[in-house]
Design an enzyme around this catalytic site. Structure first.
Site, PDB file in Angstrom:
ATOM      1  N   GLN A 296      43.409  59.854  84.150  1.00 56.69           N
ATOM      2  CA  GLN A 296      43.769  60.969  83.276  1.00 56.69           C
ATOM      3  C   GLN A 296      44.907  60.573  82.342  1.00 56.69           C
ATOM      4  O   GLN A 296      45.983  60.204  82.813  1.00 56.69           O
ATOM      5  CB  GLN A 296      44.174  62.183  84.108  1.00 56.69           C
ATOM      6  CG  GLN A 296      44.503  63.429  83.296  1.00 56.69           C
ATOM      7  CD  GLN A 296      45.029  64.551  84.165  1.00 56.69           C
ATOM      8  OE1 GLN A 296      45.863  64.299  85.045  1.00 56.69           O
ATOM      9  NE2 GLN A 296      44.562  65.753  83.961  1.00 56.69           N
ATOM     10  N   GLY A 297      44.710  60.654  81.042  1.00 61.48           N
ATOM     11  CA  GLY A 297      45.738  60.324  80.056  1.00 61.48           C
ATOM     12  C   GLY A 297      46.310  61.566  79.405  1.00 61.48           C
ATOM     13  O   GLY A 297      46.043  61.831  78.224  1.00 61.48           O
TER      14      GLY A 297
ATOM     15  N   GLU B 230      42.094  71.042  88.052  1.00 62.73           N
ATOM     16  CA  GLU B 230      43.073  70.230  88.760  1.00 62.73           C
ATOM     17  C   GLU B 230      43.904  71.078  89.723  1.00 62.73           C
ATOM     18  O   GLU B 230      44.261  70.636  90.804  1.00 62.73           O
ATOM     19  CB  GLU B 230      43.988  69.523  87.752  1.00 62.73           C
ATOM     20  CG  GLU B 230      44.992  68.588  88.398  1.00 62.73           C
ATOM     21  CD  GLU B 230      45.801  67.807  87.381  1.00 62.73           C
ATOM     22  OE1 GLU B 230      45.545  67.959  86.171  1.00 62.73           O
ATOM     23  OE2 GLU B 230      46.684  67.037  87.798  1.00 62.73           O
TER      24      GLU B 230
ATOM     25  N   GLU C 262      57.724  74.499  89.471  1.00 68.06           N
ATOM     26  CA  GLU C 262      58.428  75.402  88.552  1.00 68.06           C
ATOM     27  C   GLU C 262      57.485  75.916  87.464  1.00 68.06           C
ATOM     28  O   GLU C 262      57.516  77.103  87.105  1.00 68.06           O
ATOM     29  CB  GLU C 262      59.618  74.662  87.911  1.00 68.06           C
ATOM     30  CG  GLU C 262      60.757  74.348  88.867  1.00 68.06           C
ATOM     31  CD  GLU C 262      60.445  73.147  89.765  1.00 68.06           C
ATOM     32  OE1 GLU C 262      59.444  72.449  89.533  1.00 68.06           O
ATOM     33  OE2 GLU C 262      61.227  72.932  90.727  1.00 68.06           O
TER      34      GLU C 262
END
Length: 401
Positions: free
Chosen positions: A130-131, A248, A384
Site C-alpha cells: 500500500q502506497g 482496512e 486518535e
C-alpha cells in the site's frame, strides 16, 4: 444464504482438511503478523500456505468465480476464518490484498483489471503493498506530495512513500498520487494500481524496535506506468482511498465478528502463562489483582465479539452503519496491546529476554507482541484519528481544533 445443514457439513469438511494439511512449524523464526515478514524463507512458508488453502477451494468466498474466487458466500468465509483462528493456523501473507485491495478493485476496477489481477492475488502469486503514507504528511493523508504526471504512454510517478509493508516482495502497489497540483488537496488525487517492477523504483528496508524488518520506504524517480493502471477516474482518488480505508479498518467487512475468535485464543494463551508463571511462590493466576485484570480482558473480548455480531445485522446498525466496525478496530487494537503489556508484567525481568534467548518464556512471544502492538494502533488510522472520526462523523460532535 447457504443452507444450515450444508454449512455444518462444510465446516466439518474444512476442519478435517485443516487438521490433515496444516504445515509443521519451520526451523526458522516465524513473524507474528504479515507486518513482520522479512526473509524469503518466511515469505515462502506463508505464501505456500495461502496457495494450499486457495487450491483446496477454501479461500476467495468474497470474490465472484469469474475472477478466480469461489463465489460470494460470506457464511463459508466466516466458517473458515473462525476455524483458522481457533487452530492458530499460519496467516495468509497477502492479507492486505485479500482484505482491502480485492474489494476496492471489485468496487472500482474495470473488467480487464478484475480479470487480470484478482486470481493471482487470491493465490498469493502476486503480493501487494500500500502506497498511501508519506514523510511529513502525518495522519493528513490528503496532503501527500507524490506526483503523477501524464505522458504519451500513461503516467510517470515521482515521490516518496513510507511504512510500506511487504514492498520488498510486492509485485503491485495501490498508490495514491497527486495528479492536479492546482486543485484542492482532495480533488487533485488519483488512485493507481502500480507495477513495482517499473524502472526508477527503490525499496529501502526500515528496521523496527523488535529488530525485525517488514516495513520499507519506497522512492519513485519518474517511474513509468501504462494508462490502464489508473483505478476509477482521474481526480477520484480521495473517494476511492476512503473506500480502501473502510475495508482496512474493518468498517465494510461483515466477517469482523469471526476475528473475535482470534482474540479469545490469544487470551487463552495469556491465562496459560498466568498459570505457569510463579510470583511469591504461587502461580500468578491465583493473585486476585491479576485475576481481576484477566477477567476484565475476557469480558471486553466477549463484548468485541458481540459488537461484531451486531454489526452484521443491518437493522441494528442502519442509523450508524460505520459506528460498530470502527469502534471494534479502535478497541481491539488497544485490547491487543493491553494483553501483551499484562503478559510482560507477569514475566517481570524475563520480559527483557530476546526471542533468540533459550531462557525466554514462550520463545519471547510476549515482549515481541507488545512492541509490535503499537503498529496496530497506528496502521489504518491512529487511535486518535479513529476517535475523531467516530466523534465527528458518527456521533455528530463538533470538529476538533
Amino acid at each position: 444464504m447457504t443452507d444450515p445443514d450444508e454449512l455444518t457439513q462444510f465446516g466439518a469438511e474444512f476442519s478435517a482438511w485443516l487438521a490433515a494439511n496444516r504445515p509443521a512449524p519451520p526451523s526458522f523464526k516465524l513473524p507474528q503478523t504479515f507486518l513482520e515478514v522479512e526473509s524469503a524463507d518466511q515469505m515462502a512458508y506463508h505464501r505456500d500456505w495461502q496457495r494450499k488453502v486457495y487450491d483446496a477451494g477454501y479461500l476467495g468466498f468474497d470474490v465472484p468465480e469469474a475472477y478466480g474466487g469461489r463465489g460470494i458466500e460470506p457464511e463459508k468465509k466466516r466458517v473458515v476464518e473462525a476455524a483458522l483462528a481457533q487452530a492458530r493456523a499460519p496467516f495468509f501473507v497477502n492479507f492486505l490484498a485479500l482484505t482491502w485491495v480485492a474489494p476496492t478493485i471489485l468496487t472500482f476496477g474495470t473488467e480487464a483489471q478484475k480479470s487480470r489481477l484478482l486470481a493471482p492475488l487470491l493465490r498469493g502469486d502476486e503480493i501487494w503493498c500500500q502506497g498511501f503514507s508519506e514523510p511529513n504528511a502525518g495522519s493528513d493523508l490528503a496532503s501527500l506530495r507524490t506526483r503523477a504526471v501524464k505522458t504519451a504512454e500513461g503516467w510517470e510517478i515521482s515521490g516518496h512513500k513510507v511504512w510500506t509493508t511487504l514492498a520488498h516482495f510486492a509485485k503491485w502497489m495501490i498508490l495514491l498520487a497527486r495528479t492536479d497540483p492546482d486543485a484542492n488537496k482532495y480533488a487533485g488525487l488519483s488512485y493507481f494500481l502500480f507495477p513495482m517492477d517499473a524502472p526508477g523504483v527503490s525499496v529501502q528496508p526500515l528496521i523496527k524496535m523488535t529488530g525485525e524488518g517488514g516495513f520499507n520506504q519506497v522512492l519513485f524517480d519518474r517511474s513509468p506506468m501504462p494508462r490502464d493502471c489508473l483505478l476509477g477516474e482521474e481526480g477520484q482518488g480521495w473517494n476511492i482511498a476512503l473506500t480502501t480505508l473502510m475495508f482496512e479498518r474493518g468498517a465494510a467487512d461483515s466477517s469482523s465478528r469471526e476475528r473475535s475468535s482470534a482474540l479469545l485464543e490469544q487470551l487463552k494463551r495469556l491465562v496459560s502463562l498466568a498459570q505457569r508463571t510463579q510470583r511469591n511462590g504461587r502461580p500468578i493466576a491465583s493473585d486476585p489483582v491479576f485475576r481481576d485484570r484477566l477477567a476484565t480482558l475476557w469480558i471486553e473480548a466477549a463484548a468485541i465479539g458481540f459488537s461484531g455480531t451486531r454489526s452484521g445485522v443491518s437493522d441494528l446498525v442502519k442509523e450508524r452503519p460505520l459506528a460498530l466496525p470502527l469502534m471494534n478496530k479502535l478497541v481491539a487494537s488497544e485490547w491487543n496491546q493491553r494483553v501483551a503489556e499484562l503478559a510482560c508484567e507477569m514475566l517481570g525481568p524475563d520480559a527483557a529476554l530476546s526471542a533468540e534467548d533459550a531462557r525466554a518464556p514462550d520463545r519471547g512471544e510476549w515482549p515481541r507482541a507488545f512492541m509490535n502492538s503499537f503498529g496496530m494502533t497506528i496502521g489504518g488510522g491512529t487511535s486518535e484519528i479513529l476517535r475523531n472520526i467516530i466523534g465527528e462523523r458518527v456521533l455528530g460532535l463538533p470538529k476538533s481544533k
